[in-house]
Design an enzyme around this catalytic site. Structure first.
Site, PDB file in Angstrom:
ATOM      1  CD1 TRP A 135     -24.063  43.835 -25.681  1.00  0.00           C
ATOM      2  CD2 TRP A 135     -24.768  41.749 -26.083  1.00  0.00           C
ATOM      3  NE1 TRP A 135     -24.574  43.787 -26.960  1.00  0.00           N
ATOM      4  CE2 TRP A 135     -25.014  42.531 -27.240  1.00  0.00           C
ATOM      5  CE3 TRP A 135     -25.141  40.404 -26.098  1.00  0.00           C
ATOM      6  CZ2 TRP A 135     -25.609  42.015 -28.391  1.00  0.00           C
ATOM      7  CZ3 TRP A 135     -25.736  39.880 -27.253  1.00  0.00           C
ATOM      8  CH2 TRP A 135     -25.968  40.677 -28.375  1.00  0.00           C
ATOM      9  CG  ASP A 161     -18.745  40.043 -24.232  1.00  0.00           C
ATOM     10  OD1 ASP A 161     -18.065  40.217 -25.270  1.00  0.00           O
ATOM     11  OD2 ASP A 161     -19.993  40.032 -24.239  1.00  0.00           O
ATOM     12  CE  LYS A 195     -21.283  43.808 -31.825  1.00  0.00           C
ATOM     13  NZ  LYS A 195     -21.756  42.839 -30.861  1.00  0.00           N
TER      14      LYS A 195
HETATM   15  C1  PLP Z   1     -22.457  41.933 -30.207  1.00  0.00           C
HETATM   16  C2  PLP Z   1     -22.113  41.504 -28.854  1.00  0.00           C
HETATM   17  C3  PLP Z   1     -22.304  40.182 -28.428  1.00  0.00           C
HETATM   18  C4  PLP Z   1     -22.962  39.136 -29.286  1.00  0.00           C
HETATM   19  O1  PLP Z   1     -22.137  38.718 -30.302  1.00  0.00           O
HETATM   20  P1  PLP Z   1     -22.598  37.565 -31.315  1.00  0.00           P
HETATM   21  O2  PLP Z   1     -21.309  37.303 -32.029  1.00  0.00           O
HETATM   22  O3  PLP Z   1     -23.665  38.145 -32.183  1.00  0.00           O
HETATM   23  O4  PLP Z   1     -23.072  36.407 -30.539  1.00  0.00           O
HETATM   24  C5  PLP Z   1     -21.920  39.861 -27.141  1.00  0.00           C
HETATM   25  N1  PLP Z   1     -21.381  40.767 -26.318  1.00  0.00           N
HETATM   26  C6  PLP Z   1     -21.184  42.042 -26.696  1.00  0.00           C
HETATM   27  C7  PLP Z   1     -20.573  43.011 -25.738  1.00  0.00           C
HETATM   28  C8  PLP Z   1     -21.540  42.449 -27.975  1.00  0.00           C
HETATM   29  O5  PLP Z   1     -21.356  43.718 -28.362  1.00  0.00           O
END
Ligand code: PLP
Length: 361
Positions: free
Chosen positions: A103, A173, A197
């Site tokens: 990511w 993030d 998540k």
């Molecule tokens: C799942 C995830 C993303 C991507 O998220 P989307 O909402 O599908 O764009 C980005 N960063 C991390 C750490 C993730 O687990």
């Protein structure tokens, strides 16, 4: 009641059963309005109360530090990868990134499309199976911000602490570990997360940002890509993903009922310890992928001796009602995602299954 799977999906992922049941009870007729929350105007008082409540609850769980705003933005965390450099990376500056895995890599790639970048630290050498030491993070002179991925969902690493970046805004993030444990928001310029998540359904990203950083978004950017637009209009410039935001509010209530962030952290630690212990005490049958000091409490990655055996494991697990234990297609192996809403009972069932699988082959 219908049978619930042992859901270890990486995202979209398990939601608290209590939340789903409450949403179900209000689904057709939201609080005597004669309609679902999905069917009503986002400009009406009923929806706006939910919208504002979700923002307030989120900040309250984080101790209400002053100067922060909550924004709801569509396009997932992936759109944030682009919006961050578009809004914060000016001429003559470099966007700094800590490279920790898949990511972080995607976030950096977007920044490269926008301007100058700098890798402030990287653990690529370890194939991302450990995290860089905070002391090894080297900011460039002209850093616009430092971007960090608190939890690498695919590799299964998680920072236990965060760097002090002084006047340089720290942007994080937190898609796969937001609200899984207490953290000091005041150390961050901005944190963001796709909801699917730890927060609710997919379709909305939550952005918590220091207001002073976004009062003046670059004027050349399209309206929907300026943080400022969301700030000025309370994330109601256009139609927000209202049902998703309603669900987030319900998940936040559930977190409060579990004792807030300290309460969920306690649950999460117990769940993760149970599974890591099963791996570590398997006499080498199961092998944790990540260096123990970098292990994630959210995404537990492990392997078996051969890929054949891993396939067998997944197949056998599915027969027993387990879902989502296959590792990400980019790294293979096995992964159990144990976000806030995954019950301890599912984790207990998993370690029992692991023991059984080990002893019966
Ligand atoms: C799942 C995830 C993303 C991507 O998220 P989307 O909402 O599908 O764009 C980005 N960063 C991390 C750490 C993730 O687990």
């Amino acid at each position: 009641m219908s049978k619930r799977a042992f859901n270890f999906n990486a995202g979209p992922a398990a939601l608290p059963l209590e939340v789903l049941e409450r949403a179900q009870a209000e689904f057709v007729d939201y609080r005597n309005t004669g309609m679902s929350i999905m069917e009503m105007s986002h400009r009406g008082a009923v929806y706006e109360a939910v919208h504002n409540e979700a923002q307030e609850r989120l900040l309250s769980l984080l101790g209400n530090p002053s100067g922060y705003k909550v924004l709801f933005i569509q396009g997932g965390a992936s759109t944030q990868f682009a919006m961050i450099p578009m809004n914060f990376l000016g001429q003559g500056h470099a966007a700094n990134y800590v490279m920790t895995g898949s990511w972080a890599d995607k976030a950096l790639k977007e920044a490269k499309l926008i301007g100058e970048t700098h890798v402030a630290a990287s653990s690529e050498e370890s194939k991302y199976m450990s995290l860089p030491k905070l002391a090894d993070i080297q900011l460039s002179d002209n850093a616009a911000y430092l971007h960090l991925t608190s939890n690498e969902t695919i590799e299964g690493t998680q920072f236990k602490d965060f760097p002090d970046t002084g006047a340089v805004p720290l942007i994080c993030d937190m898609s796969s570990d937001i609200l899984s444990r207490p953290f000091d928001l005041r150390r961050f310029g901005m944190v963001y997360a796709g909801a699917q998540k730890n927060l609710g359904p997919s379709g909305v990203a939550v952005v918590i940002v220091r207001e002073d950083l976004i009062t003046d978004s670059p004027k050349h950017l399209p309206t929907m890509l300026r943080y400022n637009t969301y700030l000025k209009n309370n994330s109601l410039y256009n139609t927000p993903p209202s049902f998703g935001i309603y669900m987030i509010n319900e998940v936040l209530k559930w977190i409060e009922e579990k004792g807030g962030l300290a309460g969920v952290q306690d649950m999460n630690r117990k769940k993760a310890a149970l599974i890591y212990d099963a791996i570590d005490n398997s006499g080498g049958f199961y092998r944790g992928c990540v260096n123990p000091d970098s292990r994630s409490d959210m995404n537990i990655t492990f392997r078996l001796e051969t890929e054949e055996l891993e396939k067998e494991f997944v197949k056998a697990s599915e027969k027993e009602g387990f879902v989502g234990l296959k590792g990400h297609r980019s790294v293979g192996g096995l992964r159990a995602s144990v976000y806030n809403a995954v019950p301890y009972e599912s984790c207990k069932a998993l370690v029992d299954f692991m023991e059984h699988f080990k002893n019966n082959r």
